[in-house]
Design a protein around this motif. Structure first.
Motif, PDB file in Angstrom:
ATOM      1  N   VAL A  47      27.169  19.870 -10.274  1.00 29.51           N
ATOM      2  CA  VAL A  47      27.446  20.540  -8.998  1.00 29.51           C
ATOM      3  C   VAL A  47      27.597  19.431  -7.959  1.00 29.51           C
ATOM      4  N   VAL A  48      28.749  19.380  -7.319  1.00 30.54           N
ATOM      5  CA  VAL A  48      29.072  18.289  -6.403  1.00 30.54           C
ATOM      6  C   VAL A  48      28.036  18.159  -5.289  1.00 30.54           C
ATOM      7  N   SER A  49      27.593  19.270  -4.715  1.00 27.89           N
ATOM      8  CA  SER A  49      26.619  19.179  -3.619  1.00 27.89           C
ATOM      9  C   SER A  49      25.308  18.558  -4.096  1.00 27.89           C
ATOM     10  N   ASP A  50      24.943  18.763  -5.357  1.00 25.41           N
ATOM     11  CA  ASP A  50      23.740  18.123  -5.895  1.00 25.41           C
ATOM     12  C   ASP A  50      23.930  16.616  -6.004  1.00 25.41           C
ATOM     13  N   MET A  51      25.134  16.180  -6.426  1.00 24.62           N
ATOM     14  CA  MET A  51      25.389  14.749  -6.497  1.00 24.62           C
ATOM     15  C   MET A  51      25.459  14.156  -5.087  1.00 24.62           C
ATOM     16  N   GLU A  52      26.063  14.861  -4.148  1.00 25.33           N
ATOM     17  CA  GLU A  52      26.114  14.373  -2.772  1.00 25.33           C
ATOM     18  C   GLU A  52      24.706  14.222  -2.202  1.00 25.33           C
ATOM     19  N   GLN A  53      23.805  15.125  -2.556  1.00 22.74           N
ATOM     20  CA  GLN A  53      22.412  15.021  -2.120  1.00 22.74           C
ATOM     21  C   GLN A  53      21.791  13.748  -2.680  1.00 22.74           C
ATOM     22  N   GLU A  70      27.917  26.794 -17.385  1.00 22.23           N
ATOM     23  CA  GLU A  70      27.249  27.272 -16.164  1.00 22.23           C
ATOM     24  C   GLU A  70      28.161  26.983 -14.968  1.00 22.23           C
ATOM     25  N   PRO A  71      27.971  27.699 -13.853  1.00 24.34           N
ATOM     26  CA  PRO A  71      28.788  27.427 -12.656  1.00 24.34           C
ATOM     27  C   PRO A  71      28.641  25.971 -12.194  1.00 24.34           C
ATOM     28  N   HIS A  72      29.778  25.343 -11.916  1.00 26.83           N
ATOM     29  CA  HIS A  72      29.817  23.957 -11.447  1.00 26.83           C
ATOM     30  C   HIS A  72      31.143  23.721 -10.726  1.00 26.83           C
ATOM     31  N   ASP A  73      31.244  22.607 -10.039  1.00 26.66           N
ATOM     32  CA  ASP A  73      32.503  22.247  -9.392  1.00 26.66           C
ATOM     33  C   ASP A  73      32.869  20.782  -9.600  1.00 26.66           C
ATOM     34  N   GLY A  74      32.174  20.118 -10.515  1.00 23.65           N
ATOM     35  CA  GLY A  74      32.465  18.736 -10.852  1.00 23.65           C
ATOM     36  C   GLY A  74      32.458  18.533 -12.356  1.00 23.65           C
ATOM     37  N   GLU A  75      33.379  17.686 -12.842  1.00 23.85           N
ATOM     38  CA  GLU A  75      33.471  17.414 -14.281  1.00 23.85           C
ATOM     39  C   GLU A  75      33.986  15.997 -14.480  1.00 23.85           C
ATOM     40  N   PHE A  76      33.293  15.225 -15.296  1.00 19.81           N
ATOM     41  CA  PHE A  76      33.757  13.889 -15.649  1.00 19.81           C
ATOM     42  C   PHE A  76      34.861  14.018 -16.686  1.00 19.81           C
ATOM     43  N   PHE A  77      36.036  13.398 -16.410  1.00 24.85           N
ATOM     44  CA  PHE A  77      37.178  13.625 -17.276  1.00 24.85           C
ATOM     45  C   PHE A  77      37.789  12.373 -17.905  1.00 24.85           C
ATOM     46  N   TYR A  78      37.418  11.198 -17.454  1.00 26.63           N
ATOM     47  CA  TYR A  78      38.020   9.992 -18.014  1.00 26.63           C
ATOM     48  C   TYR A  78      37.108   8.801 -17.746  1.00 26.63           C
ATOM     49  N   ASP A 135      25.455  -5.195 -17.314  1.00 25.11           N
ATOM     50  CA  ASP A 135      26.701  -5.288 -18.063  1.00 25.11           C
ATOM     51  C   ASP A 135      27.533  -4.017 -17.909  1.00 25.11           C
ATOM     52  N   ASP A 136      27.509  -3.447 -16.706  1.00 26.80           N
ATOM     53  CA  ASP A 136      28.217  -2.206 -16.382  1.00 26.80           C
ATOM     54  C   ASP A 136      29.662  -2.534 -16.033  1.00 26.80           C
ATOM     55  N   ARG A 137      30.607  -2.059 -16.847  1.00 26.36           N
ATOM     56  CA  ARG A 137      32.035  -2.310 -16.628  1.00 26.36           C
ATOM     57  C   ARG A 137      32.825  -1.011 -16.497  1.00 26.36           C
ATOM     58  N   GLU A 138      32.144   0.134 -16.514  1.00 25.04           N
ATOM     59  CA  GLU A 138      32.823   1.422 -16.653  1.00 25.04           C
ATOM     60  C   GLU A 138      33.263   2.046 -15.333  1.00 25.04           C
ATOM     61  N   ILE A 139      34.521   2.450 -15.304  1.00 26.72           N
ATOM     62  CA  ILE A 139      35.025   3.346 -14.258  1.00 26.72           C
ATOM     63  C   ILE A 139      34.937   4.738 -14.852  1.00 26.72           C
ATOM     64  N   LEU A 140      34.290   5.652 -14.155  1.00 22.43           N
ATOM     65  CA  LEU A 140      34.101   7.012 -14.641  1.00 22.43           C
ATOM     66  C   LEU A 140      34.722   7.974 -13.639  1.00 22.43           C
ATOM     67  N   CYS A 141      35.812   8.638 -14.052  1.00 26.12           N
ATOM     68  CA  CYS A 141      36.554   9.552 -13.183  1.00 26.12           C
ATOM     69  C   CYS A 141      35.974  10.960 -13.278  1.00 26.12           C
ATOM     70  N   TYR A 142      35.955  11.646 -12.130  1.00 31.69           N
ATOM     71  CA  TYR A 142      35.527  13.041 -12.166  1.00 31.69           C
ATOM     72  C   TYR A 142      36.428  13.916 -11.308  1.00 31.69           C
ATOM     73  N   LEU A 143      36.457  15.200 -11.689  1.00 32.19           N
ATOM     74  CA  LEU A 143      37.211  16.220 -10.967  1.00 32.19           C
ATOM     75  C   LEU A 143      36.278  16.947 -10.026  1.00 32.19           C
ATOM     76  N   GLU A 144      36.839  17.441  -8.939  1.00 27.46           N
ATOM     77  CA  GLU A 144      36.107  18.322  -8.034  1.00 27.46           C
ATOM     78  C   GLU A 144      36.999  19.520  -7.732  1.00 27.46           C
ATOM     79  N   THR A 145      36.526  20.704  -8.108  1.00 26.41           N
ATOM     80  CA  THR A 145      37.280  21.924  -7.824  1.00 26.41           C
ATOM     81  C   THR A 145      36.850  22.470  -6.473  1.00 26.41           C
ATOM     82  N   MET A 146      37.728  23.222  -5.837  1.00 26.40           N
ATOM     83  CA  MET A 146      37.416  23.764  -4.516  1.00 26.40           C
ATOM     84  C   MET A 146      36.461  24.960  -4.606  1.00 26.40           C
TER      85      MET A 146
END
Length: 158
Positions: A47-53, A70-78, A135-146
């Protein structure tokens, strides 16, 4: 129409830069405090608002994940790892993340071009500190639905 597209890019860039700044040192803190930010994977939802918190409280150690059914508005996709070597700098990492997350990876996952989609994209990136110490090299993309959704947005076409 170009002004709408430019506004979308500026808003997404501002969102991403805020996340990058707030994640400063997250890899190090994760190792010390036991959070999950380095173990988040493609397919995880939140849930995006939880991550923003979490972002507003300082360096992030946990991304509050939920089951994608479950209801959510964020998803890691790449996810993509940057090559080994010296940290390329925040601007270079941010530029590469934006290209990845708003480019072909987005189109392939959602089924439509980012600039015409109703779904937003952002990303989590390594910081210089997490690069060096974890040794963190990862870019992690996520979606946010309205709006809140259930299930994956893979192939949503919107």
């Amino acid at each position: 129409m170009p002004s709408v597209l430019n506004a979308r890019r500026v808003a997404a860039s501002t969102l991403a830069l805020g996340a990058v700044g707030a994640l400063s040192g997250c890899g190090v803190l994760t190792g010390l405090l036991g959070g999950n930010v380095l173990s988040v994977e493609v397919g995880d939802c939140f849930v995006v608002s939880d991550m923003e918190q979490s972002l507003s409280e300082g360096a992030v150690t946990d991304v509050p994940l939920v089951d994608c059914d479950e209801p959510h508005d964020g998803e890691f996709f790449y996810a993509e790892d940057l090559p080994d070597g010296d940290f390329p700098g925040e601007a270079a990492v941010d530029e590469q993340a934006m290209e990845l997350c708003e480019g072909q990876a987005f189109t392939d996952f959602v089924g439509t071009d980012y600039m015409t989609s109703e779904i937003w994209a952002s990303y989590l990136v390594p910081t210089e500190e997490s690069w060096d110490r974890a040794d963190d090299r990862e870019i992690l993309c996520y979606l946010e639905t309205m709006e809140t959704v259930t299930g994956s947005q893979e192939g949503a076409g919107i």
